[in-house]
Design an enzyme around this catalytic site. Structure first.
Site, PDB file in Angstrom:
ATOM      1  N   ASP A 164      58.964  82.415 -13.234  1.00 41.38           N
ATOM      2  CA  ASP A 164      58.326  81.384 -14.060  1.00 41.38           C
ATOM      3  C   ASP A 164      58.727  79.990 -13.578  1.00 41.38           C
ATOM      4  O   ASP A 164      59.752  79.822 -12.914  1.00 41.38           O
ATOM      5  CB  ASP A 164      58.768  81.529 -15.525  1.00 41.38           C
ATOM      6  CG  ASP A 164      58.328  82.852 -16.124  1.00 41.38           C
ATOM      7  OD1 ASP A 164      57.371  83.450 -15.596  1.00 41.38           O
ATOM      8  OD2 ASP A 164      58.961  83.266 -17.111  1.00 41.38           O
TER       9      ASP A 164
HETATM   10  N1  URA Z   1      61.341  87.402 -16.695  1.00 39.14           N
HETATM   11  C1  URA Z   1      60.881  86.251 -17.216  1.00 39.14           C
HETATM   12  O1  URA Z   1      60.694  86.157 -18.421  1.00 39.14           O
HETATM   13  N2  URA Z   1      60.667  85.220 -16.378  1.00 39.14           N
HETATM   14  C2  URA Z   1      60.897  85.269 -15.048  1.00 39.14           C
HETATM   15  O2  URA Z   1      60.690  84.278 -14.350  1.00 39.14           O
HETATM   16  C3  URA Z   1      61.372  86.470 -14.519  1.00 39.14           C
HETATM   17  C4  URA Z   1      61.577  87.529 -15.358  1.00 39.14           C
END
Ligand code: URA
Length: 235
Positions: free
Chosen positions: A102
């Site tokens: 993310d």
């Molecule tokens: N889980 C999440 O919520 N975000 C990420 O970036 C990776 C795993």
């Protein structure tokens, strides 16, 4: 192994073979300091090939570890926030992200131009372990750990596979997953009434994040690391 000069130019720059041939014919390429105008001239990894003042990278594939900084996006689109903007042109033209993190997640991100490598690490069948350091808004309840570890149902009905959770302190833990659903870690903690305030990936398979890399820094993987990632690690 040797390859044709126009092929080497096309591969390293991302241009078409026809354009590459024309550049070579016009004398725009040097090999070991000499202008070579023959498109079918044989070159190998040990030759120094220059095009527009830049050395061409003749490696078959690129494998890179990035310590992803906050605010960057895993995309090959040429946007300001793209993680690819952290790389020089010669890498940017070839790399794509192995999986996604993310925008606000930091830490270990692999990039490559090798589709098989990506598949080995990311396909549901092979899915390598991924370990995250998690900071939470609320203290982690002991009773939540078996719920998270056992496999749970997320808000949209999706179910998660068993995983490992290790409590570090009241508001911090590590979680190791062997799958990668969209926003998975955040959604798992939301499902037990908590909230992730910071997330950092610290390991993929047998490869830990290099602690000497600051956020935004990257380096090529070593041969040993590429081999380590190809060895299966079980949850
Ligand atoms: N889980 C999440 O919520 N975000 C990420 O970036 C990776 C795993």
């Amino acid at each position: 192994m040797t390859v044709r000069l126009d092929g080497a130019l096309a591969k390293a720059t991302g241009m078409g073979r026809k354009d590459a041939r024309q550049y070579v014919n016009r004398g725009a390429v040097t090999v070991n300091g000499e202008v070579i105008r023959k498109a079918d001239f044989s070159v190998s990894l040990s030759d120094e090939i220059l095009f527009r003042g830049e050395t061409l990278d003749l490696r078959e594939h690129l494998y890179v570890m990035l310590c992803k900084p906050e605010g960057t996006v895993c995309t090959t689109e040429d946007v300001a926030e793209s993680v690819l903007r952290l790389f020089p042109d010669s890498y940017r033209k070839r790399l794509f992200c192995v999986g996604r993190l993310d925008k606000d997640t930091t830490g270990l991100l692999l990039l490559t131009d090798d589709g098989d490598f990506d598949h080995r690490l990311m396909s549901p069948k092979h899915h390598a372990e991924k370990e995250y350091a998690v900071t939470l808004a609320q203290p982690l309840k002991e009773t939540d750990i078996p719920l998270l570890e056992g496999g749970m149902t997320l808000e949209n009905g999706e179910t998660t596979r068993p995983c490992r959770v290790e409590k570090i302190s009241d508001g911090a833990c590590r979680i190791t997953l062997c799958e990668g659903k969209y926003h998975q870690v955040k959604r798992m903690f939301a499902a037990v009434g908590n909230r992730v305030t910071a997330l950092r990936r610290i390991r993929i398979g047998n490869l830990p994040l290099d602690p000497t890399l600051a956020d935004g820094e990257w380096r090529d993987l070593t041969e040993e690391e590429i081999a380590l990632l190809s060895a299966k690690s079980e949850l």
